[in-house]
Structure formats: structure tokens, C-alpha cells
Design a protein around this motif. Structure first.
Motif, mmCIF file in Angstrom:
data_model
loop_
_atom_site.group_PDB
_atom_site.id
_atom_site.type_symbol
_atom_site.label_atom_id
_atom_site.label_comp_id
_atom_site.label_asym_id
_atom_site.label_seq_id
_atom_site.Cartn_x
_atom_site.Cartn_y
_atom_site.Cartn_z
ATOM 1 N N ARG A 178 0.839 -1.199 0.000
ATOM 2 C CA ARG A 178 0.000 0.000 0.000
ATOM 3 C C ARG A 178 0.877 1.253 0.000
ATOM 4 N NH1 ARG A 178 -5.285 -1.125 1.029
ATOM 5 N NH2 ARG A 178 -5.751 -3.195 1.904
ATOM 6 N N PRO A 179 0.487 2.273 -0.778
ATOM 7 C CA PRO A 179 1.284 3.506 -0.797
ATOM 8 C C PRO A 179 1.234 4.231 0.530
ATOM 9 C CG PRO A 179 -0.786 3.786 -1.997
ATOM 10 C CD PRO A 179 -0.678 2.326 -1.674
ATOM 11 N N ASP A 180 2.358 4.825 0.890
ATOM 12 C CA ASP A 180 2.471 5.623 2.111
ATOM 13 C C ASP A 180 2.723 7.070 1.687
ATOM 14 O OD1 ASP A 180 3.372 6.994 4.392
ATOM 15 O OD2 ASP A 180 4.079 5.124 5.303
ATOM 16 N N PRO A 181 1.735 7.946 1.861
ATOM 17 C CA PRO A 181 1.889 9.347 1.403
ATOM 18 C C PRO A 181 3.123 10.035 1.974
ATOM 19 C CG PRO A 181 -0.385 8.894 2.001
ATOM 20 C CD PRO A 181 0.415 7.709 2.463
#
Length: 208
Positions: A178-181
Motif C-alpha cells: 500500500r502507498p504511504d503518502p
């Protein structure tokens, strides 16, 4: 309640490698109530031996040296299979598949082929021999699994049975992807900063 079903995984070794890692991932995701698992390494040691033991799964080591077959190792292997009495034997990679088939003593064997095979001639002589033997035994296997359609096609072309073959792609945990901002913003800032000297050089070198 613990399951009465059991699976014995036989693999060439438990050093660092793709098949070893996928075996570990598979075991770490299994529900212990569905089946009891044992792992048998034809070699000895390796980081994944300790990782799998840390899951609470027994790891047995045969101590073989690849390329130096010894009939005593086969006798020990068959004795261990009789002692563990698994309901299913899962062979990983060519040597593991061959060992599983020779030691299963009537138990169903599932073969896990986890590589592409562009040219058989590129393999070592002993490995080529093992591959040919496994191909000849493949019709008697309960199932053959591949991690890619290309691998299935390549092995079928050199004589592996395709009647009970299937492709099971490598699995990955989507939660870890999952992307981590916050990480993304920091990485973009670093890339911009690292590009600044290059952009400055290009501007003064090529723009008059």
C-alpha cells in the motif's frame, strides 16, 4: 482442534532463494487447523531453516551434497517418510520432486516447479539427468504446479505431463504494497534535491 492431516514438504535446501522464500511465505500463511506441516531439506542449514522453525514447524535435514548421490540418503529419506506418515508429499524444485516421488511409497505427490527452462542444454549434466527422470515420472504425480504459464509450456515441450498441470502465480501480501503518502513525499523531495546539481550543470553547459 489440530488437524489429523499432514503434509511433508521436500526441498533441495533452505538457503536464500526464491523457492525457499515462497515455501516460507506459504507456511507462514497456513492455518494450522487445516493440516500439520513438516519440512525436509535434502541439504542442511540455511536461513530459511531457522525462519520455518520459528513458525513452530519441524524442519528435518538430510545432509546431502548435491551431485554426490548416496543410496543411504534414500534409505534415510524413506525411513523418515514412514515415520512421519504424511497424507501428502510436496516436492519443491527438481531434486525435491524426485526425492518426493522416490520416497512417497504410494502417497500422493504434488510437484512444485518454480523456474523457467529456456534451454535444457544450459543446465548442468546432473541437473539435466534429474529433469529427464522427473519428466518421465510426471504422469504418476498427483499434480504439477508452476508459478508461470511460460514455465508450464517450456516443461511440457520437453516431456512433462500436462494432464494434471496448473499455474499458481506467486502470491504477495497487498497490505505490504500500500502507498504511504509520507514516504512518497519524502522520496519526491529527495529526488528533486538530487537532480538539482545535474540540472544546474546542464543549464550552464548547454544553454548559452
Amino acid at each position: 482442534m489440530a488437524s489429523s492431516k499432514s503434509v511433508l514438504h521436500i526441498i533441495t535446501g533452505l538457503g536464500r532463494g526464491g523457492a525457499e522464500h515462497m515455501l516460507y511465505k506459504l507456511l507462514s500463511a497456513m492455518d494450522g487447523n487445516l493440516a500439520n506441516h513438516h519440512v525436509l531439506s535434502l541439504g542442511s542449514g540455511g536461513p530459511y531453516a531457522e525462519k520455518i522453525r520459528a513458525l513452530g514447524i519441524p524442519v528435518h535435514e538430510l545432509g546431502m551434497r548435491m551431485g554426490r548421490p548416496n543410496p543411504m540418503h534414500l534409505l534415510r529419506l524413506r525411513g523418515l517418510v514412514r515415520k512421519l506418515n504424511p497424507d501428502l508429499v510436496h516436492g519443491w524444485m527438481y531434486h525435491g520432486i524426485l526425492a518426493a516421488r522416490l520416497a512417497a511409497q504410494g502417497r500422493p505427490v504434488v510437484a512444485g516447479v518454480r523456474q523457467s527452462l529456456y534451454r535444457l542444454a544450459d543446465e548442468k549434466f546432473a541437473t539435466r539427468l534429474v529433469i529427464r527422470v522427473v519428466a518421465s515420472l510426471s504422469p504418476s504425480l498427483a499434480a504439477l504446479t508452476y508459478n508461470a504459464h511460460l514455465s508450464l509450456d517450456q516443461h511440457r515441450d520437453i516431456g512433462f505431463s500436462s494432464k494434471k498441470a496448473c499455474v499458481i502465480p506467486n502470491g504477495f501480501d497487498p497490505d505490504r504494497l500500500r502507498p504511504d503518502p509520507k514516504v512518497g513525499a519524502r522520496l519526491r523531495a529527495e529526488l528533486v534535491f538530487n537532480r538539482m546539481p545535474l540540472l544546474f550543470f546542464m543549464r550552464h553547459a548547454f544553454i548559452r
